[in-house]
Design an enzyme around this catalytic site. Sequence first.
Site, mmCIF file in Angstrom:
data_model
loop_
_atom_site.group_PDB
_atom_site.id
_atom_site.type_symbol
_atom_site.label_atom_id
_atom_site.label_comp_id
_atom_site.label_asym_id
_atom_site.label_seq_id
_atom_site.Cartn_x
_atom_site.Cartn_y
_atom_site.Cartn_z
ATOM 1 N N HIS A 34 0.805 -1.229 0.000
ATOM 2 C CA HIS A 34 0.000 0.000 0.000
ATOM 3 C C HIS A 34 0.832 1.270 0.000
ATOM 4 C CE1 HIS A 34 -3.942 -1.911 0.991
ATOM 5 N NE2 HIS A 34 -3.157 -2.818 1.565
ATOM 6 N N LYS A 36 -8.597 13.720 4.665
ATOM 7 C CA LYS A 36 -7.690 12.576 4.622
ATOM 8 C C LYS A 36 -6.622 12.811 5.679
ATOM 9 C CE LYS A 36 -6.795 13.756 0.264
ATOM 10 N NZ LYS A 36 -6.759 12.588 -0.593
ATOM 11 N N ARG A 37 -5.768 11.806 5.949
ATOM 12 C CA ARG A 37 -4.691 12.034 6.900
ATOM 13 C C ARG A 37 -3.861 13.243 6.458
ATOM 14 N NH1 ARG A 37 -3.937 8.114 11.114
ATOM 15 N NH2 ARG A 37 -2.065 9.316 11.521
ATOM 16 N N LYS A 43 0.508 14.532 0.788
ATOM 17 C CA LYS A 43 -0.877 14.783 0.383
ATOM 18 C C LYS A 43 -1.118 16.271 0.117
ATOM 19 C CE LYS A 43 -2.545 10.742 3.019
ATOM 20 N NZ LYS A 43 -3.272 9.841 2.117
ATOM 21 N N THR A 96 -8.758 6.359 -1.708
ATOM 22 C CA THR A 96 -10.107 5.791 -1.809
ATOM 23 C C THR A 96 -11.136 6.887 -1.522
ATOM 24 O OG1 THR A 96 -9.731 5.002 0.441
ATOM 25 C CG2 THR A 96 -9.628 3.366 -1.321
ATOM 26 N N LYS A 125 -14.943 7.993 -3.100
ATOM 27 C CA LYS A 125 -16.164 8.279 -2.322
ATOM 28 C C LYS A 125 -16.720 9.658 -2.667
ATOM 29 C CE LYS A 125 -14.084 5.374 1.163
ATOM 30 N NZ LYS A 125 -13.168 5.399 2.317
HETATM 31 C C1 T68 Z 1 -3.128 3.810 2.225
HETATM 32 N N1 T68 Z 1 -2.152 3.479 3.253
HETATM 33 C C2 T68 Z 1 -2.489 4.495 1.038
HETATM 34 N N2 T68 Z 1 -1.553 3.232 5.475
HETATM 35 O O1 T68 Z 1 -1.761 5.630 1.454
HETATM 36 C C3 T68 Z 1 -3.612 4.906 0.092
HETATM 37 N N3 T68 Z 1 0.517 2.559 7.122
HETATM 38 O O2 T68 Z 1 -3.082 5.476 -1.068
HETATM 39 C C4 T68 Z 1 -4.446 3.684 -0.267
HETATM 40 O O3 T68 Z 1 -5.587 4.064 -0.984
HETATM 41 C C5 T68 Z 1 -4.896 2.947 0.977
HETATM 42 O O4 T68 Z 1 -3.782 2.626 1.794
HETATM 43 C C6 T68 Z 1 -5.613 1.658 0.656
HETATM 44 O O5 T68 Z 1 -4.892 0.909 -0.249
HETATM 45 C C7 T68 Z 1 -2.501 3.588 4.545
HETATM 46 O O6 T68 Z 1 -3.618 3.946 4.880
HETATM 47 C C8 T68 Z 1 -1.778 3.180 6.805
HETATM 48 O O7 T68 Z 1 -2.819 3.522 7.327
HETATM 49 C C9 T68 Z 1 -0.685 2.650 7.642
HETATM 50 C C10 T68 Z 1 -0.935 2.247 8.924
HETATM 51 C C11 T68 Z 1 0.107 1.756 9.676
HETATM 52 C C12 T68 Z 1 1.351 1.669 9.140
HETATM 53 C C13 T68 Z 1 1.545 2.093 7.858
#
Ligand code: T68
Length: 838
Positions: free
Chosen positions: A373, A564-565, A570, A672, A676
Amino acid sequence: MQSNSVTLMGQVCSEDTRTGVLVETLKRSFLNNLFYVQGKFPGIATQNDYYMALAYMVRDRLLHRWIGTAATYTKQQTRTVAYLSAEFLMGPQLGNNLINLGIYDQVNQAMSELGFNLEDLLEQEEEPGLGNGGLGRLAACYLDSMATLGLASIGYGIRYEFGIFDQDIRDGWQVERTDKWLRYGNPWEVERPEWSVEVKLGGHTEHYVDQTGRGRVNWIPYEVVQGIPFDTPILGYRTNTANTLRLWTAQASESFDFDAFNSGDYLGAVYEKMASENVSKVLYPNDDVSQGKRLRLTQQIFFVSCSLQDMFRIMKAQEIPLHQFADKFAIQLNDTHPAIAVAELMRLLIDEHSMDWDEAWGITQRTLSYTNHTLLPEALERWPIDLFGNLLPRHLEIIYEINHRFLDEVRIKFPDDEDRISRLSLIDESGERYVRMAHLACVGSHAINGVAELHTQLLKQDVLRDFAEMYPHKFSNKTNGVTPRRFIALSNPPLTQLITDKIGDRWLTQLEDLRQLEPYAEDLEFQHQWQSIKRATKASLAAYIYKQNGISVNPDSMFGIQAKRIHEYKRQHLNVLYIITLYNRLKANPDLDITPRTFLFGGKAAPGYFMAKLMIKLINSVGEVVNRDPEVRDRLKVVFLKDYNVKLAQRVYPAADLSEQISTAGKEASGTGNMKFALNGALTIGTLDGANIEIREEVGAENFFLFGLTAQEVYDLRGQGYCPRDYYDSNPELKLALDRINSGFFSHGDTDLFKPLTDSLIYHDPFFLLADYQSYIEAQERVSQLYQDQSAWTRMAILNVARMGKFSSDRSIQDYCDEIWHVDPVKIELSNNLEEFF
Ligand code: T68
């Protein structure tokens, strides 16, 4: 039990208080729960008592299907998908279960006849925030789709006592508060102590030869932790399939010696007991850098070992021989957090079930597959060897053996290429030695996938290039998707109704049906209905904002939302630079005719990520000035929505006109939220990054506001020696915006406050904001222009929705089924006769 019967989903059901769906039955069931489960009557019941009574009413109707599903799987020995994820960001359960059961309207009526407002009761639910963001929410969408498609699946994870922190904003800064989501009880889970398992930690190994002459290993742990499963039913949309989310809680092991009297150290013994219970205490909030914390690795082995042992238990109960493990289970690793499964499955097969290495390795590879991811190299998990060996001595030995055999394979395929060997090795030996979890996942899996086309392509040519050369056949793309049940049907009922009135309701499970909306894009009457729905959802978000932030925003202004985070890649601060630019223009020319805009932000920053926290402070500081400046005359508003979570997301998506998807190209694996927003009729301003590219392909380039460098251009520019200062010097509006920040204008004269951010931009700019600034401004101008023509805007929004069918998580899951898991749907017949089970 009543004697009348009704037809529900083609099944004849007698109208039992625990399964019936007539309004009268629902009311009686609710009151029963209030009295006999909550032990309360209306005079003393709290809002939470009412919520619980309703939740238990719904739960009964779930359990009915859950039991039927489990019985069918057991009888048919169904091949099962095990989705291993350290995070499941489920969001509130009640509303979604009502939608999937198909009883939302009846329950709404029953509640209102009893004098309650269903929406208020839904609002009462404390959501299980057991995830950080996209990755955890994806896992939740996939559970919904697997159940909806009728696939046998189990989600395995950790039942964190504290989920993602609650975010407060004080003086513009993020403040974290603990998330006590279990405080008032969780009506959706069932504890299963009888299926507890034990997980060994620490200690050392002893090697010996048994009577048959076979080499064996005995692992003598320092500590044993017990895992107790808590099960939550996951009902599909209008099906009888109810799968399971099984989350593990850590407890001190009973078989291990915590007895006060043996040691004479009672407090010490209790302390040790508490220490093992810490394992499932808290979700790690990091989403940027792997921190190498022992407790985090403990969490990983804990839930992976519990889950694999649980699968072994299921095999045994169903009398399936162990050599058929890969036929019974397809295990998906959601990122590398469960990648220790490679070594743990080997250990269980070899050490605990006496299988030989080659057979065990064949099973491991055939069973496991791995989803990546991230493209950020700093986010790839690695564990210092000492820490790893100290906690998992036996796993380290197994990993060395896997590595040894793997590197021999590499040597054969690529002779005399020592650089390649060290790049591919499971052990990073360039400095301090580390175990590379992504490498372990790649070697131990038969399939590796990225989450959007560009992401998969970049994985193959960059992050995992050597693995793609070694095992080209393992790689494939599985573009992410989202569930239209939660993110349209539940969150946007008026839009759902409007669409259904035109094209029927099949689109909720066949999202490609949305295409049938295309002809209505030009229909002025339809456009009008569309606009009034958007207007109403915006007004309702405006009311929420007023209540939360005390800021009044105009629902007729354009709502541009970035939720988003918070992360530099970002680029929320690029959005802020645009706000400041607009503000500067208004200050220079107070009568300038601009499209009134409301800029909304939501998202959490990792508590240890200083720059992200400073970005939040910047947004709030700019908002404070802009929102109050009389000269702006309400043409600009900036709002930071605190504590963005699934519940809030469901309010936000329907109210967006413009979706901000502005990450540096090549950094966002997929995204994602982008899906949405678009599914709720927002237009996207975005870069060619992640799934934006595929969204644009689907909706048409003419219906998407594109800007910025491509991933290739970013790469090339970096190679040429990117100099952000040149952009600053040569672009007067950009310079003015950054200077305004630096002058202390937004910080009560403090010229140092935002220096770390502005210095980073002007002198380093690792995420190419300055390079993309001008192009972003121009795209925003096109957005403002188009918004002036409401009919053209609406037409485009309708076309966006009509063409978003690809982005259902049902489609993603079908792709996983066809190309990785090879599992088929199982039909669940619902029986109302409990005696049939005996
Ligand atoms: C997200 N990753 C991607 N990571 O950033 C996003 N990481 O582009 C993608 O759409 C989504 O995954 C689904 O595939 C994350 O959300 C984390 O949350 C995370 C958590 C702990 C450690 C590392």
